[in-house]
Motif scaffolding. Structure first.
Motif, PDB file in Angstrom:
ATOM      1  N   LYS A 235      -5.558  -9.429   1.169  1.00  0.00           N
ATOM      2  CA  LYS A 235      -4.172  -9.399   0.762  1.00  0.00           C
ATOM      3  C   LYS A 235      -3.333  -8.978   1.959  1.00  0.00           C
ATOM      4  CE  LYS A 235      -4.742 -10.331  -3.643  1.00  0.00           C
ATOM      5  NZ  LYS A 235      -4.183 -11.553  -4.257  1.00  0.00           N
ATOM      6  N   ILE A 236      -2.077  -9.458   2.014  1.00  0.00           N
ATOM      7  CA  ILE A 236      -1.210  -9.093   3.123  1.00  0.00           C
ATOM      8  C   ILE A 236      -0.639  -7.699   2.864  1.00  0.00           C
ATOM      9  CG2 ILE A 236       0.858  -9.687   4.419  1.00  0.00           C
ATOM     10  CD1 ILE A 236       0.479 -12.558   3.504  1.00  0.00           C
ATOM     11  N   PRO A 237      -0.938  -6.706   3.710  1.00  0.00           N
ATOM     12  CA  PRO A 237      -0.359  -5.378   3.505  1.00  0.00           C
ATOM     13  C   PRO A 237       1.081  -5.335   4.010  1.00  0.00           C
ATOM     14  CG  PRO A 237      -1.813  -5.344   5.395  1.00  0.00           C
ATOM     15  CD  PRO A 237      -1.885  -6.743   4.838  1.00  0.00           C
TER      16      PRO A 237
ATOM     17  N   PRO B 146       0.818  -1.224   0.000  1.00  0.00           N
ATOM     18  CA  PRO B 146       0.000   0.000   0.000  1.00  0.00           C
ATOM     19  C   PRO B 146       0.845   1.264   0.000  1.00  0.00           C
ATOM     20  CG  PRO B 146       0.120  -0.916   2.203  1.00  0.00           C
ATOM     21  CD  PRO B 146       0.834  -1.894   1.309  1.00  0.00           C
ATOM     22  N   GLY B 147       0.485   2.182  -0.884  1.00  0.00           N
ATOM     23  CA  GLY B 147       1.067   3.513  -0.799  1.00  0.00           C
ATOM     24  C   GLY B 147       2.418   3.702  -1.458  1.00  0.00           C
ATOM     25  N   TYR B 148       2.996   2.635  -2.029  1.00  0.00           N
ATOM     26  CA  TYR B 148       4.271   2.846  -2.707  1.00  0.00           C
ATOM     27  C   TYR B 148       4.448   1.851  -3.837  1.00  0.00           C
ATOM     28  CZ  TYR B 148       6.166  -0.961   0.258  1.00  0.00           C
ATOM     29  OH  TYR B 148       6.405  -2.151   0.898  1.00  0.00           O
ATOM     30  N   TYR B 149       5.385   2.190  -4.709  1.00  0.00           N
ATOM     31  CA  TYR B 149       5.633   1.389  -5.900  1.00  0.00           C
ATOM     32  C   TYR B 149       6.177   0.015  -5.510  1.00  0.00           C
ATOM     33  CZ  TYR B 149       7.423   0.117 -10.517  1.00  0.00           C
ATOM     34  OH  TYR B 149       7.675  -0.521 -11.691  1.00  0.00           O
ATOM     35  N   PRO B 150       5.504  -1.060  -5.841  1.00  0.00           N
ATOM     36  CA  PRO B 150       5.994  -2.382  -5.446  1.00  0.00           C
ATOM     37  C   PRO B 150       7.188  -2.815  -6.290  1.00  0.00           C
ATOM     38  CG  PRO B 150       4.050  -2.596  -6.809  1.00  0.00           C
ATOM     39  CD  PRO B 150       4.236  -1.119  -6.578  1.00  0.00           C
TER      40      PRO B 150
END
Length: 215
Positions: A175-177, A145-149
């Motif tokens: 999903k696992i955050p 969440p919140g950033y480019y994987p």
């Protein structure tokens, strides 16, 4: 030479991993070490108190891992596992977190893994963790969440992965955050003592370049 990369797209990271530190190329394998970290900027790390760690480090393979609850995947050499786990533990304790058993509902879980192959997609099946944290079901998967994987197709032999997740409030359909992640790239070359030193140094660097983890 130690290079720090905190939030670049992973394709750039991998390109950098092949660059030489000097015009004639690197003289030692540790000159190719790269430490990558990223985190969810919206997550409040300071409000977390406890964490849990498995006692083994999973060896990631390109083969799909499946099994019943309690199924154990392959693990890396215990010598390297101990170094990785102890390095994570010492850094987390130094930051003010307290280690508890997984049955004590920890605020955070750190999932260390490693690969000893030269090519893999940055995805591994939830079955890998079913041996240690039962109850995670087929709906689970990695979510950043919140950033480019860091979605990549190739990582150099010997890379160590660390993923920090918050289990509270998650169901088997979620999903696992992943709130914080690190990849220490290019480690398992040289003698065991040399490798242990480089692993420790790389994990220390990962925490050092992540000041938001401090309580």
């Amino acid at each position: 030479m130690k290079r720090k990369i905190t939030s670049w797209p992973f394709g750039i990271l991998m390109a950098l991993s092949t660059l030489a530190c000097v015009p004639d190329g690197p003289e030692y394998v540790d000159e190719l070490d790269i430490v990558y970290t990223n985190h969810n900027a919206d997550f409040n790390f300071g409000s977390q108190e406890t964490y849990s760690l498995p006692d083994k480090v999973i060896k990631i393979t390109t083969e799909l891992v499946e099994g019943e609850p309690g199924y154990e995947p392959e693990f890396i050499d215990p010598v390297y596992s101990a170094t990785i786990i102890n390095s994570i533990r010492s850094n987390m304790n130094a930051l003010g977190y307290r280690e508890v058993d997984k049955s004590a509902n920890p605020d955070l879980i750190l999932l260390p893994s490693a690969l000893q192959t030269d090519q893999i997609f940055f995805f591994y099946d939830w079955w890998y963790w079913n041996w240690w944290y039962p109850g995670w079901g087929p709906g689970w998967g990695w979510y950043y969440p919140g950033y480019y994987p860091p979605q990549v197709s190739r990582i150099r032999t010997g890379s160590v992965f660390i993923q920090m997740v918050q289990p509270e409030g998650q169901s088997a359909a979620d999903k696992i955050p992943v709130q914080w992640s690190s990849i220490i790239n290019g480690l398992l070359e040289g003698s065991k003592d040399q490798v242990a030193t480089r692993i420790t140094r790389g994990i220390d660097q990962a925490f050092s370049q992540s000041p938001y983890l401090e309580k």
